[in-house]
Enzyme design. Structure first.
Site, PDB file in Angstrom:
ATOM      1  CG  HIS A  28      -0.494   0.337   2.520  1.00  0.00           C
ATOM      2  ND1 HIS A  28      -0.374  -0.630   3.445  1.00  0.00           N
ATOM      3  CD2 HIS A  28      -0.339   1.557   3.121  1.00  0.00           C
ATOM      4  CE1 HIS A  28      -0.045   0.048   4.452  1.00  0.00           C
ATOM      5  NE2 HIS A  28      -0.041   1.207   4.213  1.00  0.00           N
TER       6      HIS A  28
ATOM      7  CB  SER B  90       2.480   1.500   6.304  1.00  0.00           C
ATOM      8  OG  SER B  90       1.314   1.199   7.000  1.00  0.00           O
TER       9      SER B  90
ATOM     10  CG  ASP C  59       0.354  -4.240   2.720  1.00  0.00           C
ATOM     11  OD1 ASP C  59       0.947  -3.647   1.700  1.00  0.00           O
ATOM     12  OD2 ASP C  59      -0.600  -3.556   3.480  1.00  0.00           O
TER      13      ASP C  59
HETATM   14  N1  ARG Z   1      -4.975   0.510   7.601  1.00  0.00           N
HETATM   15  C1  ARG Z   1      -3.613   0.388   7.264  1.00  0.00           C
HETATM   16  C2  ARG Z   1      -3.020   1.798   7.342  1.00  0.00           C
HETATM   17  O1  ARG Z   1      -3.670   2.671   8.169  1.00  0.00           O
HETATM   18  C3  ARG Z   1      -3.571  -0.145   5.796  1.00  0.00           C
HETATM   19  C4  ARG Z   1      -4.138   0.512   4.449  1.00  0.00           C
HETATM   20  C5  ARG Z   1      -4.150   0.386   3.380  1.00  0.00           C
HETATM   21  N2  ARG Z   1      -5.044  -0.847   3.047  1.00  0.00           N
HETATM   22  C6  ARG Z   1      -6.333  -0.712   2.940  1.00  0.00           C
HETATM   23  N3  ARG Z   1      -7.014  -1.775   2.693  1.00  0.00           N
HETATM   24  N4  ARG Z   1      -7.040   0.695   2.613  1.00  0.00           N
HETATM   25  O2  ARG Z   1      -2.492   2.484   6.625  1.00  0.00           O
HETATM   26  N1  ASP Z   2      -1.378   1.340   8.031  1.00  0.00           N
HETATM   27  C1  ASP Z   2      -0.751   2.495   8.961  1.00  0.00           C
HETATM   28  C2  ASP Z   2       0.425   3.211   7.681  1.00  0.00           C
HETATM   29  O1  ASP Z   2      -0.004   3.003   6.631  1.00  0.00           O
HETATM   30  C3  ASP Z   2      -0.198   1.995   9.970  1.00  0.00           C
HETATM   31  C4  ASP Z   2      -1.037   2.113  11.253  1.00  0.00           C
HETATM   32  O2  ASP Z   2      -1.876   2.886  11.297  1.00  0.00           O
HETATM   33  O3  ASP Z   2      -0.836   1.226  12.175  1.00  0.00           O
HETATM   34  O4  ASP Z   2       1.136   3.658   8.154  1.00  0.00           O
END
Ligand code: ARG
Ligand code: ASP
Length: 656
Positions: free
Chosen positions: A85, A591, A222
């Site tokens: 991502h 991330s 990921d």
């Molecule tokens: N929750 C994670 C973060 O805050 C991953 C986000 C990307 N993935 C998604 N399915 N939107 O960045």
């Molecule tokens: N998914 C988040 C990021 O992209 C990490 C988190 O919020 O724990 O940095």
């Protein structure tokens, strides 16, 4: 019941050790203050191994990737891992109908096949140091906050110019810690030729999509792989075919030994933003106003997008990235609101403030918490309007365009935007007092008798109308709303500077860490599951078996590549680990961060947290806050079995 719970929580908070286990995002340069605790918990290396300016250390293998992710070096030839991502937009930019790398994945067979990404940079931290005395030189107590800020800016600029004079990709920043009680200088070397080497298909790299996002059990692969290029002198250079792979001072060795519950872990990366020391009123506003209102607005917006995305594959492609970014915070806020309530954060903080005030009598800190509460009371209505502008009118692409922002025609589907216009403008109009709206809005609303449908037709039929509305709203926002918010926020920060210092004096035995601000930090903890609900325990390791359990060709998020089904059917891989949970304190920006074991070897790549624990940005609950990492062994599995790119292993170093 509630009262008993509260009493129990208060008791706990007064008797428990002041810093809960595993909480904290520590500055690498000061890690010697934590190293004893880390070693007691199993870490086998020294503070110098984590951060050193005299010798190569792990910090030399960590980068700020792009503008908001982390990456780690894994070979002597500049090879870098980050999340899928985090690489997504670059992978997307290289994709076309003929070469759909998002869908099919991408593997550069030779160095010449690696794809350049104009605009993408990575930053290595050369050093960080306390420069409080330097930037506050000339400060006098009678200065206003504006004057102080001017002074800090001027002194910092001078310091930074001296250092940046060197060129060679040297960049600097001076960051306020603890609301400006301390300032740190960060010196980076920035590389600007970073090429795409590999990415799994999205059905692996984004497996589970929005459905599984922020959730456990998780099975997302990921990751994406890049390579940093440098000039022949190993220094940063613009893209050129003559550039050569960057030779890092240090890169991470990859552990194939695996993880098990209880293992020591640490995360080395760039967490973006936390607010661990704020007043109860700040939390109350987030929990009772901001989170619920923004969640409702985004629910409406997401439903509208989804309606059209479900009807057409073309629209799904156009909106998948937009949908993902709207859904990401939406889901996080839901967990945050719930977690704040469950942890009784507001009453616990109120109790803390009471004790603080009792202690503060007769000191310069007396009355601070009351003044903070008053400032929040003054700020909240206009801050709410500010948030509404962002979540409603500024969410309409037609208005964004009218404000001069680029809206890509290839990713635009007007029927979605029209429905969003009506829903968001109605919400905006209904929620906010007319004093927060520009005159043009009020006049035009009258002209259309308040009928948003009719107004919408006119806006979408007539570019002049669209522009006039966008400009009026934008002007009101940037001249009447944002500056007031900024001023009030500055006054609040000013009080926090004292309150922060007061809290440190009030609890002299507590170890404080500065709130995250996208600077390099170390978090440590252990591999551990959690109990999300009564009678339910989540084990910390997921496997390929779970992917096959979720596999469903009819559900977009769970439709895995056929090759994974075939590999699984062949046998031998049911226990292949995929992701794991740990107690490291992380946030957005972490991330792509390396997750290391007690020997400092790479065991995983951080990519998420569990949604029940996302209140960790405000308060860390060791019972439930977990970071989610990709197990590095799944990355190796995908490279080999799916990508057939195991030639990449030749440059990596594996340890058991
Ligand atoms: N929750 C994670 C973060 O805050 C991953 C986000 C990307 N993935 C998604 N399915 N939107 O960045
Ligand atoms: N998914 C988040 C990021 O992209 C990490 C988190 O919020 O724990 O940095």
């Amino acid at each position: 019941m509630k009262r008993r719970l509260l009493a129990a929580a208060l008791l706990l908070c007064m008797t428990a050790p002041l810093l809960k286990a595993d909480e904290g995002m520590w500055l690498p340069a000061l890690i010697s203050q934590r190293i004893g605790d880390m070693q007691a918990k199993g870490f086998k290396l020294t503070a110098e191994d984590i951060y050193s300016v005299n010798q190569a250390s792990l910090k030399d293998a960590v980068v700020l990737f792009g503008s908001g992710c982390t990456g780690e070096l894994v070979s002597g030839e500049g090879l870098l891992f980050t999340n899928h991502h985090c690489g997504y937009s670059y992978i997307q930019r290289h994709s076309s109908v003929e070469h759909d790398y998002l869908k099919d994945g991408f593997w550069a067979l030779t160095r010449a096949d690696e794809l350049p990404n104009p605009g993408l940079t990575v930053r290595f931290l050369e050093r960080m140091e306390d420069v409080t005395a330097v930037v506050l030189k000339g400060y006098k107590a009678k200065m206003t906050e504006d004057q102080r800020q001017e002074l800090v800016k001027k002194n910092a600029r001078k310091l930074r110019d001296q250092i940046e004079k060197e060129g060679n990709g040297i960049k600097t920043s001076v960051e306020a810690l603890y609301y400006g009680n301390q300032y740190f200088l960060f010196v980076f070397r920035e590389y600007r030729d970073v090429r795409l080497v590999g990415a799994p298909p999205s059905s692996i790299g984004k497996f589970g999509g929005e459905t599984d996002n922020w959730m456990w059990p998780r099975h997302t692969g990921d990751f994406s792989i890049f390579r940093i290029y440098a000039g022949p002198d190993n220094l940063p250079a613009d893209y050129s075919v003559d550039n050569v792979p960057y030779r890092p001072k240090k890169f991470m060795k990859i552990s194939t030994a695996g993880v098990k519950e209880g293992d020591f872990t640490f995360v080395y990366g760039c967490p973006g933003s936390t607010q661990e020391y704020v007043h109860s009123e700040a939390v109350r506003y987030i929990q009772d106003v901001s989170d619920p209102e923004k969640i409702a607005l985004r629910t409406a917006r997401l439903n509208l997008m989804k309606k059209y995305m479900d009807q057409s594959q073309a629209v799904r492609i156009q909106y998948s990235s937009k949908y993902a970014s709207v859904a990401n915070a939406w889901k996080k806020w839901q967990g945050e609101e719930k977690g704040l309530r469950k942890n009784l954060v507001v009453p616990v903080k109120q109790e803390y403030e009471k004790r603080f005030e009792e202690w503060a009598v007769g000191t310069r800190y007396e009355g601070l918490t009351t003044r903070l509460a008053q400032l929040y009371a003054a700020r909240n209505p206009i801050y709410r309007a500010y948030e509404y502008y962002n979540e409603t009118v500024r969410a309409v692409e037609k208005i964004q365009k009218g404000m001069g922002r680029v809206v890509l025609a290839k990713d635009y589907y007007q029927p979605i935007d029209e429905e969003i216009f009506v829903a968001m403008m109605e919400a905006f109009d209904k929620a906010l007092d007319d004093s927060y709206k520009p005159a043009y809005f009020l006049e035009t609303r009258a002209e259309f008798g308040g009928n948003m449908e009719v107004w919408k037709d006119s806006v979408f039929a007539n570019p002049e109308r669209a522009k006039a509305l966008a400009v009026a709203l934008d002007k009101h926002y940037s001249q009447q709303i944002a500056p007031v918010v900024k001023e009030l926020s500055q006054s609040i920060t000013l009080l926090y500077r004292d309150y922060m210092q007061g809290q440190m004096e009030f609890e002299p035995q507590k170890a404080f860490y500065p709130d995250a601000n996208l600077t390099l930090r170390v978090a440590y903890g252990k591999v551990e599951g959690y109990q999300p609900l009564d009678a339910v325990y989540y084990r910390p390791v997921s496997t390929l078996k779970g992917i096959i359990e979720k596999d469903n060709p009819d559900i977009f998020d769970y439709n895995i590549p056929q090759v994974l089904r075939d590999i699984y059917a062949r046998g031998g891989f049911q226990d292949q680990p995929v992701c794991f949970l740990a107690t490291n304190h992380t946030t957005g920006g972490n991330s792509g961060s390396p997750v290391l074991n007690a020997d400092g070897h790479l065991i995983g790549i951080n990519f998420d947290r569990v949604w029940e624990g996302t209140m960790s940005d405000l308060v860390f609950d060791p019972e439930i806050c977990r970071n989610i990492s990709l197990d590095v062994r799944y990355l190796l599995f995908v490279i080999k079995e799916v990508g057939h790119a195991d030639y990449l292993f030749n440059e990596m170093v594996f340890v058991n």
